[in-house]
Scaffold this motif. Structure first.
Motif, PDB file in Angstrom:
ATOM      1  N   GLU A  64      64.358  51.295  47.273  1.00  0.00           N
ATOM      2  CA  GLU A  64      65.264  50.954  46.182  1.00  0.00           C
ATOM      3  C   GLU A  64      65.190  49.455  45.973  1.00  0.00           C
ATOM      4  O   GLU A  64      65.334  48.670  46.917  1.00  0.00           O
ATOM      5  CB  GLU A  64      66.694  51.397  46.510  1.00  0.00           C
ATOM      6  CG  GLU A  64      66.817  52.915  46.640  1.00  0.00           C
ATOM      7  CD  GLU A  64      68.201  53.367  47.076  1.00  0.00           C
ATOM      8  OE1 GLU A  64      69.172  53.022  46.379  1.00  0.00           O
ATOM      9  OE2 GLU A  64      68.315  54.042  48.114  1.00  0.00           O
ATOM     10  N   GLU A  65      65.000  49.038  44.721  1.00  0.00           N
ATOM     11  CA  GLU A  65      64.739  47.638  44.405  1.00  0.00           C
ATOM     12  C   GLU A  65      65.876  46.722  44.857  1.00  0.00           C
ATOM     13  O   GLU A  65      65.644  45.593  45.271  1.00  0.00           O
ATOM     14  CB  GLU A  65      64.500  47.473  42.899  1.00  0.00           C
ATOM     15  CG  GLU A  65      64.216  46.046  42.445  1.00  0.00           C
ATOM     16  CD  GLU A  65      62.988  45.444  43.104  1.00  0.00           C
ATOM     17  OE1 GLU A  65      62.111  46.197  43.531  1.00  0.00           O
ATOM     18  OE2 GLU A  65      62.911  44.197  43.196  1.00  0.00           O
ATOM     19  N   GLU A  66      67.120  47.203  44.765  1.00  0.00           N
ATOM     20  CA  GLU A  66      68.236  46.331  45.127  1.00  0.00           C
ATOM     21  C   GLU A  66      68.178  45.931  46.603  1.00  0.00           C
ATOM     22  O   GLU A  66      68.552  44.805  46.955  1.00  0.00           O
ATOM     23  CB  GLU A  66      69.572  47.003  44.796  1.00  0.00           C
ATOM     24  CG  GLU A  66      69.861  48.287  45.538  1.00  0.00           C
ATOM     25  CD  GLU A  66      71.219  48.865  45.169  1.00  0.00           C
ATOM     26  OE1 GLU A  66      71.563  49.926  45.691  1.00  0.00           O
ATOM     27  OE2 GLU A  66      71.934  48.228  44.370  1.00  0.00           O
ATOM     28  N   GLU A  69      64.866  43.597  47.077  1.00  0.00           N
ATOM     29  CA  GLU A  69      65.081  42.231  46.606  1.00  0.00           C
ATOM     30  C   GLU A  69      65.819  41.398  47.668  1.00  0.00           C
ATOM     31  O   GLU A  69      65.473  40.237  47.903  1.00  0.00           O
ATOM     32  CB  GLU A  69      65.870  42.238  45.304  1.00  0.00           C
ATOM     33  CG  GLU A  69      66.141  40.844  44.752  1.00  0.00           C
ATOM     34  CD  GLU A  69      66.940  40.860  43.467  1.00  0.00           C
ATOM     35  OE1 GLU A  69      67.444  41.942  43.109  1.00  0.00           O
ATOM     36  OE2 GLU A  69      67.076  39.800  42.844  1.00  0.00           O
ATOM     37  N   GLU A 190      75.976  41.426  51.543  1.00  0.00           N
ATOM     38  CA  GLU A 190      75.608  42.090  50.296  1.00  0.00           C
ATOM     39  C   GLU A 190      74.967  43.446  50.577  1.00  0.00           C
ATOM     40  O   GLU A 190      75.220  44.429  49.863  1.00  0.00           O
ATOM     41  CB  GLU A 190      74.647  41.193  49.516  1.00  0.00           C
ATOM     42  CG  GLU A 190      74.285  41.695  48.137  1.00  0.00           C
ATOM     43  CD  GLU A 190      75.440  41.640  47.146  1.00  0.00           C
ATOM     44  OE1 GLU A 190      76.485  41.074  47.480  1.00  0.00           O
ATOM     45  OE2 GLU A 190      75.295  42.200  46.051  1.00  0.00           O
ATOM     46  N   LYS A 194      76.233  47.119  49.344  1.00  0.00           N
ATOM     47  CA  LYS A 194      75.377  48.025  48.584  1.00  0.00           C
ATOM     48  C   LYS A 194      75.205  49.365  49.295  1.00  0.00           C
ATOM     49  O   LYS A 194      75.144  50.416  48.662  1.00  0.00           O
ATOM     50  CB  LYS A 194      74.018  47.372  48.326  1.00  0.00           C
ATOM     51  CG  LYS A 194      74.069  46.228  47.313  1.00  0.00           C
ATOM     52  CD  LYS A 194      72.694  45.640  47.091  1.00  0.00           C
ATOM     53  CE  LYS A 194      72.764  44.464  46.107  1.00  0.00           C
ATOM     54  NZ  LYS A 194      73.204  44.894  44.770  1.00  0.00           N
ATOM     55  N   GLU A 294      72.657  46.531  37.174  1.00  0.00           N
ATOM     56  CA  GLU A 294      72.346  45.197  37.681  1.00  0.00           C
ATOM     57  C   GLU A 294      71.076  44.693  37.030  1.00  0.00           C
ATOM     58  O   GLU A 294      70.138  45.464  36.794  1.00  0.00           O
ATOM     59  CB  GLU A 294      72.154  45.216  39.205  1.00  0.00           C
ATOM     60  CG  GLU A 294      73.349  45.741  39.979  1.00  0.00           C
ATOM     61  CD  GLU A 294      73.127  45.696  41.491  1.00  0.00           C
ATOM     62  OE1 GLU A 294      72.505  44.717  41.956  1.00  0.00           O
ATOM     63  OE2 GLU A 294      73.568  46.623  42.174  1.00  0.00           O
ATOM     64  N   GLU A 295      71.018  43.374  36.768  1.00  0.00           N
ATOM     65  CA  GLU A 295      69.802  42.785  36.210  1.00  0.00           C
ATOM     66  C   GLU A 295      69.839  41.271  36.340  1.00  0.00           C
ATOM     67  O   GLU A 295      70.879  40.663  36.602  1.00  0.00           O
ATOM     68  CB  GLU A 295      69.634  43.156  34.735  1.00  0.00           C
ATOM     69  CG  GLU A 295      70.582  42.443  33.796  1.00  0.00           C
ATOM     70  CD  GLU A 295      69.916  42.035  32.475  1.00  0.00           C
ATOM     71  OE1 GLU A 295      68.756  42.393  32.235  1.00  0.00           O
ATOM     72  OE2 GLU A 295      70.590  41.331  31.686  1.00  0.00           O
ATOM     73  N   THR A 310      72.171  36.424  37.261  1.00  0.00           N
ATOM     74  CA  THR A 310      72.122  37.786  37.797  1.00  0.00           C
ATOM     75  C   THR A 310      73.483  38.390  37.535  1.00  0.00           C
ATOM     76  O   THR A 310      74.515  37.732  37.735  1.00  0.00           O
ATOM     77  CB  THR A 310      71.785  37.798  39.295  1.00  0.00           C
ATOM     78  OG1 THR A 310      71.769  39.154  39.768  1.00  0.00           O
ATOM     79  CG2 THR A 310      72.781  37.013  40.123  1.00  0.00           C
ATOM     80  N   VAL A 312      76.111  42.023  37.460  1.00  0.00           N
ATOM     81  CA  VAL A 312      76.425  43.384  37.900  1.00  0.00           C
ATOM     82  C   VAL A 312      77.575  43.898  37.045  1.00  0.00           C
ATOM     83  O   VAL A 312      78.609  43.246  36.925  1.00  0.00           O
ATOM     84  CB  VAL A 312      76.823  43.416  39.394  1.00  0.00           C
ATOM     85  CG1 VAL A 312      77.165  44.857  39.811  1.00  0.00           C
ATOM     86  CG2 VAL A 312      75.730  42.845  40.270  1.00  0.00           C
TER      87      VAL A 312
END
Length: 539
Positions: A64-66, A69, A190, A194, A294-295, A310, A312
């Protein structure tokens, strides 16, 4: 959002970090083979911890990208080649996200993280595993990846249960400074947030609440969070996207006072082109569908200046699942983006200088390496390679002859024809370049290593060093072969004068299907006017 207020406060760096770099196999050490579990793994506390871990429903889940990252950020901040998000299972440690390590899990008895979770309030540091009695014989220390330094922050969820770690690893003895420790703690917080949010989204049964009470509680917790945060823009939106609350961080970042923005649609902060394509509405739709959006993107301050953020967006729903509003958190990351751009520019400059090193001894080659990069990019575009790959090829192709660093001047600059032994030495530059560039994790250098090795192979198999033929030659090697030969023919060398472009093109055409792949050569010939312009511009 449980724990969210704490997760956004700056972490205080503990001065009581336990150092475990040179402990003898005595007090404070764990019996070898128990995976850092102390007492039997199946005892009550461990069984309870494992139950919490399983309830998260995260083991063996896809990347998962989150999380990826955050692990990349940990590696970047701590300047380590390896960083992991590790979950300690009964007989293994499994990696939800990783940088610098290809495997997805290792046995628990090899695990440094199993030791770390035994002290969930501490940062667990091993400055030099080779000098630590507990780890010096560990397969991860004596073999790949040859670990020396380890630092791990335990991940605690569900009432303080430590389920794993965010850890950074290096192959040399070292330590972290206070800023790196503080950053690693923030990253771990963080990740915890998540993980728990992810678990909540997966659970289908949520205790019933009165819709108004749920919204009021959310607003109360949100208000507490806002009071502790000054470097984030935090505000609530109603279901239509209108701003319902505004904190001092938002005023500082965007430049608007609360009076100016209350009741306004949050599209106020988006560039005109983003508003034209409906990006703000699309973001709230995605947040409503998935629960969170998120982006990273561009926003606009009151004074009209664009900046990187960034953001959310979390959906607020009643018990029937109807959207009541949204919570939005935005952070200004312009300085980070600027630093990343400077780092990327510096990396490209280093590569350009390395590329030039092989040509530096021969002034007649001029801007050969830059031209080969440009020719190769145009050929790749013509035959339909993805744009990202074309750009990568433009950067990598100039390294095709970097192996000439290892060729003596007497051969490289010889004005006459090379004898057989000299030509054998000259051919070795392909292997030298490949060895020089192999081993990097950077995609561009991986591609450059392939090109260095294969750009002298021929379509008919008569090339060197491996005698590859047809599609066994990587497409990038086939492309650079055409670009390199054209530029060599039209450039002055110690042993020849520059050939006119029409004559060079005729020679290339005569080698179609023998020296050169037909498709790559045809693409080049279709672009002969553009290639000639590049030749004239980059003399």
């Amino acid at each position: 959002m449980s724990g969210s207020a704490m997760s956004l406060r700056p972490a205080r760096v503990s001065r009581e970090i336990r150092k475990v770099g040179t402990m003898d196999q005595g007090e404070g050490t764990l019996p070898r083979g128990d995976g850092g579990g102390g007492a039997a793994v199946a005892n009550g506390a461990e069984a309870s911890r494992l139950a919490v871990l399983r309830d998260l429903e995260i083991l063996d889940s896809p990347p998962e990208e989150e999380f990826d990252e955050l692990v990349r950020l940990a590696s970047y901040v701590c300047k380590t080649p390896i960083s992991l998000l590790t979950l300690v299972d009964e007989h293994r440690q499994w990696f939800k996200a990783q940088v610098g390590l290809e495997v997805s899990e290792t046995p628990r008895e090899w695990s440094f993280c199993a030791h770390a979770i035994e002290q969930p309030e501490d940062l667990f540091v091993v400055p030099d595993a080779a000098m630590d009695a507990r780890f010096k014989d560990n397969p991860l220390v004596v073999g790949d990846p040859n670990m020396r330094f380890y630092a791990g922050i335990p991940l605690t969820v569900s009432g303080g249960r430590a389920v794993g770690t965010v850890c950074v690893i290096d192959t040399v003895q070292r330590d972290l400074d206070d800023e790196q420790v503080a950053a690693l703690r923030l990253i771990a917080q963080e990740v915890e947030q998540k993980i728990e949010r992810r678990a909540r989204l997966k659970r289908s049964a949520i205790a019933a609440r009165d819709a108004e009470r749920k919204l009021q509680e959310s607003e109360r917790r949100f208000s507490l969070l806002v009071q502790s945060v000054s470097d984030h823009a935090i505000f609530l939106l109603d279901a239509q996207g209108r701003i319902a609350s505004w904190n001092t961080g938002a005023e500082r970042i965007f430049g608007y006072s609360e009076e100016e923005v209350l009741g306004q649609h949050f599209a106020l902060f988006y560039p005109d082109d983003a508003k034209r394509v409906g990006k703000p509405a699309e973001e709230t739709r995605l947040a409503a569908d998935a629960g969170v959006f998120e982006e990273e993107g561009i926003r606009v301050r009151k004074d009209g200046s664009p900046f990187w953020v960034t953001t959310v967006i979390s959906a607020i729903q009643d018990e029937q699942g109807s959207i009541q509003g949204f919570a939005k958190v935005t952070r200004d990351i312009t300085e980070r983006k600027d630093a990343e751009e400077r780092l990327q520019a510096a990396f490209k400059e280093v590569i350009a200088r390395l590329s030039a090193a092989a040509e530096f001894r021969d002034e007649d080659t001029g801007r050969h390496i830059e031209r080969v990069g440009r020719y190769s990019e145009l050929i790749a575009q013509r035959i339909g390679l993805p744009e990202e790959r074309c750009d990568l090829l433009r950067l990598a192709a100039p390294l095709h002859d970097v192996g000439k660093i290892g060729v003596p001047d007497a051969i490289l600059l010889k004005p006459g024809k090379l004898d057989a032994q000299e030509f054998e030495t000259m051919m070795s530059h392909t292997e030298i370049g490949h060895r020089l560039l192999t081993g990097s994790s950077a995609e561009m250098l991986k591609l450059a290593a392939t090109i260095a090795l294969t750009h002298h192979e021929r379509w008919d198999g008569a090339g060197y060093p491996r005698g590859l033929s047809d599609h066994a030659i990587p497409i990038e090697g086939r492309i650079v072969a055409v670009a390199d030969v054209f530029d060599a023919l039209t450039s002055k060398r110690p042993y020849k004068s520059a050939m006119p472009i029409p004559e060079a093109l005729a020679i290339l055409k005569s080698s179609r299907g023998s020296h050169f792949e037909p498709e790559a050569l045809d693409a080049f010939l279709d672009l002969s006017e553009e290639m000639g312009a590049i030749r004239r511009d980059l003399r």
